[in-house]
Design an enzyme around this catalytic site. Structure first.
Site, short mmCIF file in Angstrom:
data_model
loop_
_atom_site.label_atom_id
_atom_site.label_comp_id
_atom_site.label_asym_id
_atom_site.label_seq_id
_atom_site.Cartn_x
_atom_site.Cartn_y
_atom_site.Cartn_z
N LYS A 188 6.91 1.70 15.79
CA LYS A 188 6.91 0.14 15.52
C LYS A 188 7.92 -0.56 15.07
CE LYS A 188 4.18 -3.66 15.43
NZ LYS A 188 3.75 -4.23 16.53
N SER A 219 0.33 -1.77 11.10
CA SER A 219 1.86 -1.57 11.07
C SER A 219 2.29 -1.62 9.60
CB SER A 219 2.57 -2.76 11.85
OG SER A 219 2.14 -2.99 13.04
N LYS A 258 7.41 -8.95 7.08
CA LYS A 258 6.68 -7.87 6.53
C LYS A 258 7.19 -6.36 7.40
CE LYS A 258 3.13 -6.27 8.40
NZ LYS A 258 2.76 -5.55 9.31
P1 NAD Z 1 -4.95 -10.56 10.23
O1 NAD Z 1 -4.23 -11.16 9.01
O2 NAD Z 1 -5.26 -11.52 11.49
O3 NAD Z 1 -6.06 -9.62 10.12
C1 NAD Z 1 -6.30 -8.63 8.98
C2 NAD Z 1 -7.73 -8.60 8.59
O4 NAD Z 1 -7.68 -7.60 7.57
C3 NAD Z 1 -8.41 -9.91 8.12
O5 NAD Z 1 -9.50 -9.90 8.75
C4 NAD Z 1 -8.53 -9.53 6.43
O6 NAD Z 1 -9.59 -10.40 6.00
C5 NAD Z 1 -8.85 -8.18 6.44
N1 NAD Z 1 -8.28 -7.34 5.12
C6 NAD Z 1 -7.32 -7.61 4.53
N2 NAD Z 1 -7.52 -6.81 3.43
C7 NAD Z 1 -8.73 -6.08 3.59
C8 NAD Z 1 -9.41 -5.08 2.66
N3 NAD Z 1 -8.75 -4.47 1.73
N4 NAD Z 1 -10.40 -4.49 3.28
C9 NAD Z 1 -11.24 -4.91 4.50
N5 NAD Z 1 -10.56 -5.84 5.18
C10 NAD Z 1 -9.24 -6.24 4.65
O7 NAD Z 1 -3.67 -9.70 10.89
P2 NAD Z 1 -3.66 -8.98 12.21
O8 NAD Z 1 -2.61 -10.19 13.04
O9 NAD Z 1 -4.78 -8.62 13.03
O10 NAD Z 1 -2.71 -8.16 12.19
C11 NAD Z 1 -3.13 -6.42 11.67
C12 NAD Z 1 -2.06 -5.44 11.82
O11 NAD Z 1 -1.41 -5.58 13.32
C13 NAD Z 1 -0.72 -5.95 10.98
O12 NAD Z 1 -0.49 -4.93 10.66
C14 NAD Z 1 -0.03 -6.55 12.03
O13 NAD Z 1 1.56 -6.39 11.87
C15 NAD Z 1 -0.24 -5.57 13.28
N6 NAD Z 1 0.17 -6.41 14.43
C16 NAD Z 1 -0.29 -7.48 14.87
C17 NAD Z 1 -0.09 -8.21 15.95
C18 NAD Z 1 -0.23 -9.76 16.19
O14 NAD Z 1 0.08 -10.20 17.11
N7 NAD Z 1 -0.93 -10.29 15.50
C19 NAD Z 1 0.69 -7.55 16.94
C20 NAD Z 1 0.88 -6.02 16.87
C21 NAD Z 1 0.83 -5.54 15.55
#
Ligand code: NAD
Length: 298
Positions: free
Chosen positions: A170, A95, A238
């Site tokens: 979103k 997102s 964010k």
């Molecule tokens: P998270 O922080 O758990 O996971 C992000 C991952 O990206 C981590 O494992 C981190 O190590 C990795 N990362 C960061 N920078 C990187 C890079 N440069 N190269 C490779 N890996 C990298 O986040 P999440 O909860 O999985 O969310 C991911 C996305 O999905 C976000 O944009 C969030 O807003 C969206 N989202 C999350 C949820 C939720 O409930 N958690 C629901 C819908 C949407």
């Protein structure tokens, strides 16, 4: 077909596992070693960098926190752009801001690569079940090519418009979720302090007009005082920042969203940014001097 998957966090890890279960070969990468090892255990191959992942895949998916992370993984050193092949498709499921989506798409276009922005809603439980809702921006022809793959992670996949439209959708979703959580919090604190068991309130109203998917997901957690993420307050901040920026660029005031944003900022100052966004109720609990729990005030 090889699919590259970059970003194996709360959401990306179960989404990647569902693609493996569906029979696709996966090459994965994350800056953290532990989730990569877990995916390799489940049958994926580890890539050395986003470039390496892209050079071995026809479809490359990213699931990263925000715009800067996506730009680093795609446009940075050893990024996707350096390795991606002509004719591959890049799908960003993070997102992020719609301008960042367009910037990344414009950088990939000269390589003969099409991009979709395809953020998701549903949280970790639906990522695990493979029942997410995906909102997509990009060309219809490209959408048609990857819809079946997206449906291995989702129950619903909708094309909303051109590149960036997925992320605008979103943001609309995140406004509705944030304001619902704030409304639930105000209502439960009121009920509790006025002497009515908030669990009874939930049971009584969930089948009526105030009932919602947000209420059904968050009320049971809040009534237990459970704020384990789920979706962290930091990530919702964010999203609301991206919503405010997009609204202001578009000439749209969003006054109630800005108030909920300030509540989330107060919780961040209070050290609660890593908690689930259902923890927003703690702001109201503090104001009213009461704790919302099953059976009445704690
Ligand atoms: P998270 O922080 O758990 O996971 C992000 C991952 O990206 C981590 O494992 C981190 O190590 C990795 N990362 C960061 N920078 C990187 C890079 N440069 N190269 C490779 N890996 C990298 O986040 P999440 O909860 O999985 O969310 C991911 C996305 O999905 C976000 O944009 C969030 O807003 C969206 N989202 C999350 C949820 C939720 O409930 N958690 C629901 C819908 C949407």
């Amino acid at each position: 077909m090889n699919i590259g998957f970059i970003g194996l966090g709360i959401m990306g890890k179960p989404m990647a596992k569902n693609l493996l279960k569906a029979g696709y070969s996966l090459v994965v990468y994350d800056v953290a070693a532990a989730p990569v090892a877990e995916l390799v255990q489940a049958g994926a191959k580890a890539g050395a960098s986003p470039k390496d992942v892209a050079s071995q895949s026809e479809i490359i998916i990213t699931m990263l926190p925000n715009s800067p992370h996506v730009k680093t993984a795609v446009l940075g050193p050893k990024g996707v752009l350096e390795g991606i092949r002509n004719g591959s498709i890049f799908i960003d499921m993070s997102s992020i801001g719609r301008l960042a989506s367009r910037e990344v798409a414009a950088a990939l276009a000269p390589k003969g690569v099409e991009m979709l922005d395809a953020p998701v809603s549903g949280g970790e439980p639906k990522a695990v079940d493979g029942t997410l809702a995906v909102m997509v921006g990009g060309k219809e022809t490209i959408f048609a090519k990857v819809k079946e793959i997206l449906l291995k992670m989702a129950a619903s996949v909708v094309l909303c418009g051109d590149i960036g439209a997925g992320n605008v959708t979103k943001l609309a979703n995140q406004i509705i979720v944030a304001l619902n959580i704030a409304a639930m919090s105000e209502a439960f604190v009121l009920a509790t302090k006025a002497g009515v068991d908030p669990e009874r309130v939930f049971d009584a109203i969930k089948g009526g007009l105030a009932g919602s998917t947000v209420l059904n997901a968050k009320a049971p957690m809040v009534l237990e005082g459970n704020y384990k993420p789920g979706f962290r307050i930091a990530l919702h901040i964010k999203d609301l920042q991206n919503a405010l920026d997009t609204a202001h660029e578009s000439g749209v005031p969003i006054p109630v969203t800005s108030q909920v944003m300030e509540i989330m900022q107060a919780l961040k100052v209070d050290g609660k940014q890593k908690e689930d966004h259902g923890g927003l109720i703690q702001f109201y609990e503090k104001l009213a001097g009461v704790k919302v729990r099953k059976g009445g005030a704690a």
